[in-house]
Design an enzyme around this catalytic site. Structure first.
Site, PDB file in Angstrom:
ATOM      1  N   CYS A 123     -19.372  28.305 -47.601  1.00  0.00           N
ATOM      2  CA  CYS A 123     -19.905  26.998 -47.814  1.00  0.00           C
ATOM      3  C   CYS A 123     -19.280  26.346 -49.119  1.00  0.00           C
ATOM      4  O   CYS A 123     -20.172  25.011 -49.094  1.00  0.00           O
ATOM      5  CB  CYS A 123     -21.673  27.103 -48.428  1.00  0.00           C
ATOM      6  SG  CYS A 123     -22.152  28.104 -46.566  1.00  0.00           S
ATOM      7  N   LYS A 136     -22.427  24.235 -35.540  1.00  0.00           N
ATOM      8  CA  LYS A 136     -22.514  23.677 -36.346  1.00  0.00           C
ATOM      9  C   LYS A 136     -21.973  22.669 -36.408  1.00  0.00           C
ATOM     10  O   LYS A 136     -20.475  22.689 -36.171  1.00  0.00           O
ATOM     11  CB  LYS A 136     -22.901  23.466 -37.870  1.00  0.00           C
ATOM     12  CG  LYS A 136     -21.809  24.356 -38.497  1.00  0.00           C
ATOM     13  CD  LYS A 136     -22.100  25.081 -39.661  1.00  0.00           C
ATOM     14  CE  LYS A 136     -21.123  26.095 -40.858  1.00  0.00           C
ATOM     15  NZ  LYS A 136     -21.750  26.855 -41.817  1.00  0.00           N
ATOM     16  N   CYS A 194     -20.825  28.837 -53.751  1.00  0.00           N
ATOM     17  CA  CYS A 194     -22.492  28.816 -53.155  1.00  0.00           C
ATOM     18  C   CYS A 194     -23.649  29.194 -54.059  1.00  0.00           C
ATOM     19  O   CYS A 194     -23.222  30.311 -54.967  1.00  0.00           O
ATOM     20  CB  CYS A 194     -21.803  29.373 -51.596  1.00  0.00           C
ATOM     21  SG  CYS A 194     -21.688  31.129 -52.258  1.00  0.00           S
ATOM     22  N   CYS A 199     -29.661  33.821 -50.384  1.00  0.00           N
ATOM     23  CA  CYS A 199     -28.612  33.985 -48.689  1.00  0.00           C
ATOM     24  C   CYS A 199     -28.640  35.021 -48.732  1.00  0.00           C
ATOM     25  O   CYS A 199     -27.533  36.275 -48.966  1.00  0.00           O
ATOM     26  CB  CYS A 199     -26.815  32.812 -49.514  1.00  0.00           C
ATOM     27  SG  CYS A 199     -25.950  33.465 -47.676  1.00  0.00           S
ATOM     28  N   CYS A 226     -19.559  35.808 -49.543  1.00  0.00           N
ATOM     29  CA  CYS A 226     -19.547  35.473 -48.080  1.00  0.00           C
ATOM     30  C   CYS A 226     -18.342  34.812 -47.743  1.00  0.00           C
ATOM     31  O   CYS A 226     -17.808  33.812 -48.374  1.00  0.00           O
ATOM     32  CB  CYS A 226     -20.595  35.939 -47.512  1.00  0.00           C
ATOM     33  SG  CYS A 226     -20.787  34.154 -46.346  1.00  0.00           S
ATOM     34  N   ARG A 284     -33.442  22.000 -46.406  1.00  0.00           N
ATOM     35  CA  ARG A 284     -32.092  20.847 -47.278  1.00  0.00           C
ATOM     36  C   ARG A 284     -32.510  19.619 -46.055  1.00  0.00           C
ATOM     37  O   ARG A 284     -32.852  19.260 -45.388  1.00  0.00           O
ATOM     38  CB  ARG A 284     -31.230  21.044 -46.620  1.00  0.00           C
ATOM     39  CG  ARG A 284     -29.854  21.172 -46.681  1.00  0.00           C
ATOM     40  CD  ARG A 284     -28.568  21.366 -46.230  1.00  0.00           C
ATOM     41  NE  ARG A 284     -28.458  22.760 -46.145  1.00  0.00           N
ATOM     42  CZ  ARG A 284     -27.263  23.720 -45.604  1.00  0.00           C
ATOM     43  NH1 ARG A 284     -27.381  23.415 -43.990  1.00  0.00           N
ATOM     44  NH2 ARG A 284     -27.904  24.833 -46.070  1.00  0.00           N
ATOM     45  N   LYS A 290     -19.709  18.701 -38.656  1.00  0.00           N
ATOM     46  CA  LYS A 290     -19.688  18.426 -39.493  1.00  0.00           C
ATOM     47  C   LYS A 290     -18.794  17.133 -39.666  1.00  0.00           C
ATOM     48  O   LYS A 290     -17.709  17.618 -39.549  1.00  0.00           O
ATOM     49  CB  LYS A 290     -19.472  19.598 -41.309  1.00  0.00           C
ATOM     50  CG  LYS A 290     -20.166  20.527 -41.269  1.00  0.00           C
ATOM     51  CD  LYS A 290     -19.925  21.453 -42.384  1.00  0.00           C
ATOM     52  CE  LYS A 290     -20.986  22.614 -42.290  1.00  0.00           C
ATOM     53  NZ  LYS A 290     -20.657  23.583 -43.215  1.00  0.00           N
ATOM     54  N   ARG A 346     -23.811  18.008 -38.879  1.00  0.00           N
ATOM     55  CA  ARG A 346     -24.984  17.687 -40.286  1.00  0.00           C
ATOM     56  C   ARG A 346     -24.719  16.420 -41.011  1.00  0.00           C
ATOM     57  O   ARG A 346     -24.610  15.796 -40.658  1.00  0.00           O
ATOM     58  CB  ARG A 346     -24.478  19.234 -41.300  1.00  0.00           C
ATOM     59  CG  ARG A 346     -24.275  20.815 -40.122  1.00  0.00           C
ATOM     60  CD  ARG A 346     -25.845  20.871 -40.266  1.00  0.00           C
ATOM     61  NE  ARG A 346     -25.788  22.259 -39.664  1.00  0.00           N
ATOM     62  CZ  ARG A 346     -25.588  23.328 -40.765  1.00  0.00           C
ATOM     63  NH1 ARG A 346     -25.293  23.383 -41.105  1.00  0.00           N
ATOM     64  NH2 ARG A 346     -25.659  24.641 -39.430  1.00  0.00           N
TER      65      ARG A 346
END
Length: 579
Positions: free
Chosen positions: A493, A223, A444, A450, A489, A82, A225, A151
């Protein structure tokens, strides 16, 4: 100032990931040795966790996993990379490098993510170093694109729309730089930088961490954001961010930002202690206070986030556990000054505006619909090749939107005709021939790469839309925007909890179906049907769509309609998501 009540950091033993980070010597671990191991195409689980901080995830091709097991072969390991692109802006030169790397080392396609970043899939372990070095050579980076750090910072993708948008883009860049990890490990491992220090010795130094003054040696619990929105557009879904900034414009000038905290989309199936959450507005700040707010907010999460159980470690749970008043008091104490009262603002939508538009500098911008954010060639629609040829002559830039679309921006009048000709030559359009629901769809990656996916998303949502379109056309709703989102899932995302219609994968071919989110991203969706397949989805939605067409109020959005008519109850706080 709000009276502060003291709280203690969450108890419980640190998770294995916390031990790993502490022992990793500022994200080094044994990555160098693992990358040089030619016996396997994969990494150990511990090194894979560290690799995320460097911008990559180890994956395997799940389409061939069972067959390889039968043949007693290791999984078909490959790596996702990424790239950090604050606000989604990249130059034509950078685009060409990403395009070349996708062909040379990746699966051939480029993925535009919902966080305005590039993703390359299918990179083999042996090619990681060359790929990362090439990305850095073009003045981009993968550092902190993943991992327990801040991120990619999102913002409106068009800095040339107005002076305000230019300033907002500037702050997205500033926050990204300010919160970037300082460890030299990235340069040592990927860019052959000289090892400047022995970081293990620095751990003994008293006071602020000399290597990572913001994060410390164990970084964040999870994470983090950040997004910046410019009303009336909420294209970055600012309420889904751990920390959000809402631009306040008065008399055409940016006077500051309202601050939101505690948003987040992920949850775990079957655990009602996990839930998506909306960010809450806590006050107003001046533009020059943006970095300080970001830093102090991150340090509060660093000090009080759950380091024992990772699924409870996101910032939204830290705030919900201790209370919003506690957070504001803690923040203001660390700042040494108080936030001002929030100022009025208004959002109207969360989508992209497609087609040609002229910016404040008299240049042209073209926003293209990119299905699921996948830049690839198809028969009759050579998107990847066409964009490559455009990049060779383009003197503006490329801008990735938060809705997985692409803006070719800053096109001069002299170049416009040439670019229009290239678009026609390769069959590329702005997506105007598609239905509004297709152009409002997000998904996603899910299968096959994934490792968390329970069901299809990117490969299936277009097929589901194919079957919904005749229903919408039958009742005259082909051109009515309805936000529809799908993930494989519950990690969120593609921000499914903010879809007016949303599907979260449970198992192959089965989804939980949600409805009722706000069109402008200010309300969560609600579970309506559980564990449904395609036939059940279509049978469920058809009568609701027919009723919506017949009974909706003037300009009433689908999410508002299903709440007004009692299909689902409104959800304005994640703590009510499962009730």
């Amino acid at each position: 100032m709000t009276k502060k009540h003291k709280v203690e950091p969450i108890g419980g033993p640190p998770s294995d990931v916390e031990h790993l980070k502490k022992e990793s010597n500022y994200l080094r671990g044994s990555l160098v040795e693992s990358l040089q191991n030619r016996i396997t195409g994969g990494l150990s689980e511990l090194d894979n966790r560290l690799l995320k901080f460097h911008g990559s995830y180890m994956q395997d091709d799940r389409d061939v996993r069972n067959e390889r097991q039968k043949q007693k072969l290791e999984p078909s390991f490959q790596f996702m990379l990424r790239v950090v692109t604050p606000g989604g802006v990249s130059t034509p030169e950078q685009w060409l490098v990403i395009d070349e790397l996708a062909e040379k080392y990746g699966s051939g396609s480029i993925k535009l993510t919902t966080r305005q970043a590039f993703q390359l899939h299918g990179v083999l372990k042996w090619n990681l170093k060359d790929t990362i070095k090439s990305i850095n050579d073009t003045l981009l980076t993968t550092l902190a694109a993943c991992g327990d750090v801040n991120r990619n910072v999102m913002c409106n993708p068009n800095p040339e729309q107005s002076q305000v948008h230019t300033e907002v883009f500037h702050w997205a860049q500033q926050i990204t730089t300010h919160l970037a990890p300082r460890t030299p490990a990235y340069h040592e491992i990927w860019l052959e930088g000289e090892k400047l220090i022995d970081s293990t010795e620095l751990l003994k130094v008293e006071g602020a961490d000399p290597v990572e003054p913001i994060y410390g040696p164990v970084y964040l619990p999870r994470k983090f954001k950040i997004g910046i929105a410019v009303p009336p557009s909420n294209d970055v879904d600012v309420y889904s961010q751990d920390l959000g900034y809402i631009a306040i414009v008065e008399k055409g000038k940016l006077v500051g930002f309202n601050v939101t905290v505690g948003g987040g989309m992920g949850m775990t199936h079957g655990d009602t202690n996990t839930y998506p959450q909306l960010g809450r507005v806590i006050g107003f700040i001046k533009p020059e206070q943006v970095n300080e707010i970001a830093e102090k907010t991150v340090t509060i999460q660093r000090d009080y986030g759950n380091r024992s159980v990772r699924k409870y470690a996101r910032f939204k749970y830290t705030i919900d556990r201790h209370g919003l008043d506690w957070f504001v008091a803690e923040l203001q104490e660390r700042l040494g000054w108080e936030l001002e009262p929030a100022r009025p603002f208004h959002f109207e939508n969360s989508g992209d505006r497609y087609g040609w538009q002229k910016d404040k500098n008299g240049r042209w911008n073209l926003t293209l619909y990119v299905q699921s954010g996948r830049i690839a060639d198809q028969e009759g629609y050579q998107l990847k090749t066409g964009l490559r040829e455009i990049a060779k002559i383009h003197t503006g830039d490329f801008r990735l939107t938060a809705n997985q679309n692409l803006m070719i921006a800053g096109i001069t009048t002299a170049k416009k005709a040439k670019i229009i000709a290239l678009l026609g030559q390769y069959g590329i359009t702005d997506g105007g021939q598609h239905s509004a629901i297709r152009r409002s769809s997000l998904s996603c990656v899910a299968f096959p790469t994934c490792g968390l996916a329970m069901a299809e998303a990117e490969r299936y949502l277009p097929t589901l839309v194919d079957k919904l379109e005749p229903i919408l056309e039958e009742v005259g709703l082909r051109d009515n925007e309805i936000n529809i989102r799908m993930t494989g899932c519950p990690n969120g995302c593609a921000r499914p909890a903010l879809g007016e219609i949303a599907f979260i994968g449970k198992s192959p071919g089965k989804y939980n179906m949600y409805m009722g989110a706000g069109f402008s991203g200010d309300r969560l969706s609600k579970l309506y049907r559980e564990n449904v397949d395609e036939n059940e989805i279509l049978e469920t939605l058809k009568p609701i769509i027919h009723r919506y067409a017949a009974e909706r109020d003037n300009e009433e959005h689908f999410g508002d309609f299903v709440i007004r008519t009692g299909y689902v109850k409104p959800v304005i706080s994640g703590t009510d998501f499962h009730s």
